[in-house]
Design a protein around this motif. Structure first.
Motif, PDB file in Angstrom:
ATOM      1  N   TYR A   1       0.959  -1.889   5.881  1.00  0.00           N
ATOM      2  CA  TYR A   1       1.240  -2.600   6.737  1.00  0.00           C
ATOM      3  C   TYR A   1       0.498  -3.002   7.552  1.00  0.00           C
ATOM      4  N   GLN A   2      -0.459  -2.040   8.289  1.00  0.00           N
ATOM      5  CA  GLN A   2      -1.329  -2.279   9.194  1.00  0.00           C
ATOM      6  C   GLN A   2      -2.309  -3.171   8.505  1.00  0.00           C
ATOM      7  N   LEU A   3      -2.712  -3.059   7.244  1.00  0.00           N
ATOM      8  CA  LEU A   3      -3.702  -3.575   6.376  1.00  0.00           C
ATOM      9  C   LEU A   3      -3.587  -5.223   6.792  1.00  0.00           C
ATOM     10  N   LEU A   4      -2.306  -5.426   6.310  1.00  0.00           N
ATOM     11  CA  LEU A   4      -1.824  -6.793   6.366  1.00  0.00           C
ATOM     12  C   LEU A   4      -2.256  -7.603   7.673  1.00  0.00           C
ATOM     13  N   LYS A   5      -2.007  -6.970   8.799  1.00  0.00           N
ATOM     14  CA  LYS A   5      -2.415  -7.589   9.964  1.00  0.00           C
ATOM     15  C   LYS A   5      -4.190  -7.532  10.321  1.00  0.00           C
ATOM     16  N   GLN A   6      -4.684  -6.560   9.745  1.00  0.00           N
ATOM     17  CA  GLN A   6      -6.318  -6.543   9.866  1.00  0.00           C
ATOM     18  C   GLN A   6      -7.059  -7.661   9.161  1.00  0.00           C
ATOM     19  N   LEU A   7      -6.114  -8.010   8.015  1.00  0.00           N
ATOM     20  CA  LEU A   7      -6.560  -9.013   7.096  1.00  0.00           C
ATOM     21  C   LEU A   7      -6.074 -10.318   7.278  1.00  0.00           C
ATOM     22  N   ASP A   8      -5.362 -10.630   8.207  1.00  0.00           N
ATOM     23  CA  ASP A   8      -4.767 -11.763   9.008  1.00  0.00           C
ATOM     24  C   ASP A   8      -3.777 -12.229   7.776  1.00  0.00           C
ATOM     25  N   LEU A   9      -2.927 -11.460   7.025  1.00  0.00           N
ATOM     26  CA  LEU A   9      -2.083 -11.991   5.994  1.00  0.00           C
ATOM     27  C   LEU A   9      -0.780 -11.670   6.587  1.00  0.00           C
TER      28      LEU A   9
ATOM     29  N   PRO B   1     -10.918   1.016   0.313  1.00  0.00           N
ATOM     30  CA  PRO B   1     -11.119   0.944   1.784  1.00  0.00           C
ATOM     31  C   PRO B   1     -12.571   0.741   2.378  1.00  0.00           C
ATOM     32  N   HIS B   2     -13.718   0.980   1.346  1.00  0.00           N
ATOM     33  CA  HIS B   2     -14.991   1.051   1.623  1.00  0.00           C
ATOM     34  C   HIS B   2     -15.605  -0.440   1.853  1.00  0.00           C
TER      35      HIS B   2
ATOM     36  N   ALA C   1       2.139 -12.742  -2.218  1.00  0.00           N
ATOM     37  CA  ALA C   1       3.447 -12.014  -2.351  1.00  0.00           C
ATOM     38  C   ALA C   1       3.265 -10.535  -2.624  1.00  0.00           C
ATOM     39  N   ASN C   2       2.298 -10.148  -3.498  1.00  0.00           N
ATOM     40  CA  ASN C   2       2.058  -8.572  -3.723  1.00  0.00           C
ATOM     41  C   ASN C   2       1.734  -8.127  -2.558  1.00  0.00           C
ATOM     42  N   ALA C   3       0.846  -8.529  -1.620  1.00  0.00           N
ATOM     43  CA  ALA C   3       0.259  -7.784  -0.459  1.00  0.00           C
ATOM     44  C   ALA C   3       1.517  -7.826   0.515  1.00  0.00           C
ATOM     45  N   LEU C   4       2.278  -8.652   0.684  1.00  0.00           N
ATOM     46  CA  LEU C   4       3.103  -8.573   1.678  1.00  0.00           C
ATOM     47  C   LEU C   4       4.555  -7.637   1.055  1.00  0.00           C
TER      48      LEU C   4
END
Length: 390
Positions: A330-338, A226-227, A282-285
């Protein structure tokens, strides 16, 4: 009789540091090679990185043969092409530079160069027992961990799925991790490969084969993640963030190599095979949707992960830790435009039962997951991921 021991494996030599690429010539010299086979991809060739490595090795006056036919996810057919190309040229050292695709092709090619018949290893799952050709790997992304693992993943075009080759000989003789090589990695690749690395860490942390030693590596990788992930994606020139993500990838790759991964990867492979979705994407999603289910059997580990990610202290309310971790994914996907749903990737909803059937047969990974996932449960996960609903 049940096995009561577990080996811990890493490359013979792992060199980490900014500027470490400059040491490549002195390492190559020690092997006494007469012709070098260099594996990379078209993108890096076009960007000039392949030429930079060739120029760096120019002082050795050793002929260099390149194989840069990699574009996207590699297949077993591509490996055959690389092996045959380097055989004709009589290469006696293989260097791989690039992301996981290039590195997987490079280390598998090095392992098969002395084999007269490739079919047993590529089509009949025979284990590669010996590698006679030296292999050096230089990653340009922070995610797959291919430079420190015993795995190589390829598309099987006939079966429309991905299959892995697993053998200790796929560990390179030398892995050079130079964060400067990752500075040009595009944001989307940085994001997907970064979450791929985190997937390695968290899946190995909860895996059936996890040990106190593998958990040390997984914990450190998750604490670093996260850093650095957001800065590395949105501020790609930030060398500190790139270095941090290189550590995440390396540490997670080592724990992956020894404790293995599980259900997220099992469900990701059919997506790559049938719809050619990049492995990291695929893994991230899939991660939030899979962990929403399997996390129920490892609540204490979810408490740990929540702490590693600085999401809060859930020791007094452990049942809430899983929701916090899943929501973070789930929120990380949004933050990273995935993408956060399979529908966004144009996956056909009618194909979900086929994907579930294929994933349910990947016993090597499902059996390493502390939750029994049958075909019906896998289909339900795909359906939620298709709609993008937790």
């Amino acid at each position: 009789m049940q096995t009561l021991f577990q080996d811990f494996r890493m490359p013979s030599n792992l060199r980490f540091g900014v500027g470490a690429l400059a040491t490549l010539p002195e390492e190559v010299k020690q092997w006494g090679a007469t012709k070098i086979g260099l594996v990379s991809d078209r993108g890096l060739e076009k960007a000039g990185l392949v030429g930079r490595v060739v120029e760096l090795l120019g002082s050795l006056s050793i002929p260099i043969v390149t194989f840069t036919e990699i574009a996207g996810e590699p297949t077993f057919r591509l490996v055959e092409q690389a092996v045959n190309h380097f055989k004709r040229e009589q290469c006696d050292l293989v260097i791989g530079i690039g992301g996981g695709s290039a590195l997987d092709v490079a280390k598998t090619t090095a392992s098969l160069l002395d084999k007269s018949d490739l079919d047993p290893y590529l089509r009949r799952n025979e284990k590669i027992e010996i590698r006679k050709i030296p292999c050096i790997l230089l990653p340009t992304t922070s995610g797959t961990g291919s430079e420190v693992t015993m795995n190589a993943i390829f598309g099987d075009e006939e079966q429309e799925l991905k299959r892995g080759i697993v053998s200790p000989v796929l560990l390179p003789d030398l892995a050079i991790i130079d964060p400067e090589l990752t500075l040009s990695c595009p944001p989307r690749v940085t994001a997907s490969s970064g979450i791929d690395a985190f997937t390695h860490a968290i899946e190995s942390y909860i895996s059936v084969r996890a040990t106190p030693l593998t958990k040390i590596y997984a914990e450190k990788a998750m604490k670093q993640f996260p850093h650095h992930i957001t800065k590395a994606v949105h501020h790609g020139a930030n060398l500190e963030a790139r270095t941090g993500m290189c550590w995440v990838s390396t540490l997670a790759g080592v724990t992956l190599a020894n404790a293995g991964v599980g259900a997220v990867h099992a469900l990701a492979y059919p997506l790559g095979g049938k719809f050619h979705i990049e492995h990291g994407i695929a893994n991230a999603l899939l991660m939030p949707y899979v962990f929403q289910v399997i996390g129920t059997t490892c609540i204490q580990e979810m408490v740990d992960v929540a702490a590693f990610l600085q999401l809060g202290d859930y020791h007094q309310k452990p049942s809430e830790a899983l929701n916090a971790v899943v929501d973070y994914f789930y929120q990380l996907l949004k933050q990273l435009d995935l993408p956060s749903s399979l529908a966004q990737l144009e996956v056909d909803e009618q194909s979900l039962p086929v994907l579930a059937n294929q994933a349910s047969k990947i016993d090597r990974l499902l059996n390493n997951t502390p939750y029994y996932l049958n075909e019906r449960k896998i289909l339900q996960i795909y359906q939620k991921a298709f709609r993008g609903e937790l």
